[in-house]
Design an enzyme around this catalytic site. Structure first.
Site, short mmCIF file in Angstrom:
data_model
loop_
_atom_site.label_atom_id
_atom_site.label_comp_id
_atom_site.label_asym_id
_atom_site.label_seq_id
_atom_site.Cartn_x
_atom_site.Cartn_y
_atom_site.Cartn_z
N ALA A 1 39.18 48.79 42.01
CA ALA A 1 40.65 49.99 41.80
C ALA A 1 40.34 51.30 41.46
O ALA A 1 39.55 52.01 42.27
CB ALA A 1 40.01 49.55 39.90
N GLY B 1 36.94 46.09 43.02
CA GLY B 1 37.89 45.02 43.34
C GLY B 1 38.54 44.86 44.26
O GLY B 1 39.08 43.83 44.43
N GLU C 1 36.54 41.78 44.81
CA GLU C 1 36.37 41.06 43.99
C GLU C 1 38.30 40.38 44.54
O GLU C 1 37.96 39.63 44.43
CB GLU C 1 36.74 41.68 42.61
CG GLU C 1 35.84 42.04 42.25
CD GLU C 1 35.39 43.03 40.67
OE1 GLU C 1 36.18 43.74 40.97
OE2 GLU C 1 35.23 43.03 39.71
N GLU D 1 30.63 49.80 40.80
CA GLU D 1 30.85 50.25 40.16
C GLU D 1 29.48 50.91 39.36
O GLU D 1 29.97 51.68 38.27
CB GLU D 1 31.18 48.75 39.33
CG GLU D 1 32.58 48.58 39.64
CD GLU D 1 32.62 47.42 40.53
OE1 GLU D 1 31.68 46.61 40.96
OE2 GLU D 1 33.74 46.69 40.93
N1 CAA Z 1 40.32 54.24 43.67
C1 CAA Z 1 40.97 56.11 44.07
N2 CAA Z 1 40.83 56.55 44.68
C2 CAA Z 1 39.68 56.66 45.96
C3 CAA Z 1 38.82 55.81 45.98
C4 CAA Z 1 39.50 54.64 44.27
N3 CAA Z 1 38.45 53.16 44.66
N4 CAA Z 1 38.39 54.78 46.98
C5 CAA Z 1 38.81 56.41 47.74
N5 CAA Z 1 39.18 56.95 47.19
C6 CAA Z 1 40.34 57.96 47.01
C7 CAA Z 1 39.69 59.49 47.38
O1 CAA Z 1 38.98 59.82 46.22
C8 CAA Z 1 39.63 60.05 49.06
O2 CAA Z 1 40.73 61.05 48.17
P1 CAA Z 1 41.08 62.51 48.86
O3 CAA Z 1 41.10 62.18 50.23
O4 CAA Z 1 42.19 62.47 47.76
O5 CAA Z 1 39.73 63.05 48.03
C9 CAA Z 1 40.39 59.34 49.59
O6 CAA Z 1 40.48 57.80 49.03
C10 CAA Z 1 38.98 58.46 50.89
O7 CAA Z 1 37.72 58.49 50.54
P2 CAA Z 1 36.70 58.93 50.72
O8 CAA Z 1 37.10 60.53 51.28
O9 CAA Z 1 36.09 59.18 49.86
O10 CAA Z 1 36.30 58.59 52.04
P3 CAA Z 1 34.70 58.24 53.23
O11 CAA Z 1 35.13 57.97 54.42
O12 CAA Z 1 33.59 59.72 52.00
O13 CAA Z 1 33.80 56.51 52.06
C11 CAA Z 1 33.77 55.05 50.42
C12 CAA Z 1 34.91 55.92 51.53
C13 CAA Z 1 32.82 54.85 50.95
C14 CAA Z 1 34.52 53.66 50.81
C15 CAA Z 1 34.46 56.28 48.94
O14 CAA Z 1 35.80 57.20 49.13
C16 CAA Z 1 33.84 55.00 48.12
O15 CAA Z 1 32.75 55.29 47.39
N6 CAA Z 1 34.73 55.04 47.20
C17 CAA Z 1 35.33 54.44 45.59
C18 CAA Z 1 34.37 53.32 45.44
C19 CAA Z 1 34.25 52.34 44.49
O16 CAA Z 1 33.70 52.90 43.53
N7 CAA Z 1 34.44 51.52 43.99
C20 CAA Z 1 34.58 51.06 43.09
C21 CAA Z 1 36.45 50.91 41.79
S1 CAA Z 1 36.15 50.42 40.02
C22 CAA Z 1 36.32 48.36 40.67
O17 CAA Z 1 36.55 48.35 41.21
C23 CAA Z 1 36.48 48.84 38.92
C24 CAA Z 1 36.59 46.77 39.01
O18 CAA Z 1 36.46 46.17 39.70
C25 CAA Z 1 38.64 45.78 38.98
#
Ligand code: CAA
Length: 261
Positions: free
Chosen positions: A68, A112, A115, A135
């Site tokens: 998400a 998400g 999911e 999360e």
């Molecule tokens: N939401 C918003 N933006 C996101 C995102 C997310 N879930 N995941 C990645 N991005 C964005 C980053 O902010 C980044 O944007 P900027 O270039 O503007 O900074 C861009 O995508 C590229 O990401 P990274 O620079 O972080 O790329 P990376 O290769 O270094 O890492 C990754 C990749 C491990 C996937 C890392 O991006 C990450 O950990 N993302 C978040 C994953 C996460 O926590 N997901 C759970 C979300 S909560 C949820 O989903 C609730 C639910 O149950 C419904």
């Protein structure tokens, strides 16, 4: 092959297979409300289209979806989150789709994203796929089935490991844990998913829809009630031309021609 699309997804048709590509590369396909609304609309459209028999949902080589949208969720506060439940508003639409949905997952399927894959009917994973529920690192827990569908798929041991630690699984580990149906070399993933969708689309649409509903009911009900539900669906299929055609074709050693209307 024909294609169309909104801003955050692209759709294509490959014969009777409908393909939906999540297309928000700058955020690794983070599932914002707008993206989920487009995805839901595309799914409903393919579901209503008699020229489509099965649907593939995919992302990019780098990410199926990284969860998400954290930027969008950051300023959300309870009780507004409860009054305006964004999961109910934008995700539950998937549950009403009668046609099979195949998730073709390469790269990250996190939060998400994992999911969303679990809400699909068949998950095909590229060998590059990574599945996780991170999360907990954000001070929240999964909210779109990551403690429920995931636990039913992989069991308590793996689900607790993933949900409490946020650890990612490789594609191979996900296959061993029953999170995915098959692992496929990344270069072949999409072609294989489309081939599978086209194969299913050539079968009896009513039998396919009932098969999907029957398997899903196994997660909703008791064994006894599920068996009775399966039996009713099974017996009702003897009222369809496709049952007559399927069985006649078998005995006449020819390919069946199911009613695709
Ligand atoms: N939401 C918003 N933006 C996101 C995102 C997310 N879930 N995941 C990645 N991005 C964005 C980053 O902010 C980044 O944007 P900027 O270039 O503007 O900074 C861009 O995508 C590229 O990401 P990274 O620079 O972080 O790329 P990376 O290769 O270094 O890492 C990754 C990749 C491990 C996937 C890392 O991006 C990450 O950990 N993302 C978040 C994953 C996460 O926590 N997901 C759970 C979300 S909560 C949820 O989903 C609730 C639910 O149950 C419904």
């Amino acid at each position: 092959m024909s294609s169309a699309g909104g801003q955050l997804i692209k759709t294509e048709r490959h014969g009777k297979a409908g393909l939906i590509r999540l297309d928000r590369p700058e955020a690794l396909n983070a599932l914002s409300d707008a993206l989920m609304a487009e995805l839901g609309a595309a799914l409903v459209k393919f579901d209503a289209d008699p020229a489509i028999g099965a649907i593939v949902v995919t992302g990019s080589e780098r990410a199926f979806a990284a969860g998400a949208d954290i930027r969008e969720m950051k300023d959300r506060r309870f009780p507004d989150t409860f009054r305006h439940d964004f999961i109910a508003a934008h995700w539950d639409i998937l549950l009403g789709v009668k046609k099979p949905i195949i998730a073709a997952v390469a790269g990250f399927a996190l939060g998400g994203g994992c999911e969303l894959a679990l809400m699909c009917d068949i998950v095909l994973a590229a060998d590059t796929a990574r599945f996780g529920q991170p999360e907990i690192n954000l001070g929240i827990i999964p909210g779109a089935g990551g403690t429920q569908r995931l636990t039913r798929a992989v069991g308590k041991a793996k689900a607790m490991d993933m949900v409490l630690s946020g650890r990612m699984l490789t594609a191979e580990e996900a296959e061993r844990a029953n999170l995915v149906a098959r692992v496929i070399p990344a270069a072949e993933l999409l072609a294989e998913a489309i081939k599978l969708a086209e194969h299913i689309a050539a079968l009896s649409p009513v039998a396919v829809a009932m098969a999907k509903q029957a398997v899903n009911s196994a997660f909703e009900t008791t064994l006894r009630a599920g068996i009775l539900y399966e039996r009713q669906l099974f017996l009702s299929l003897f009222g369809t031309p496709d049952q007559r055609e399927g069985m006649a074709a078998f005995l006449e050693k020819r390919t069946p021609r199911f009613d695709q209307g």
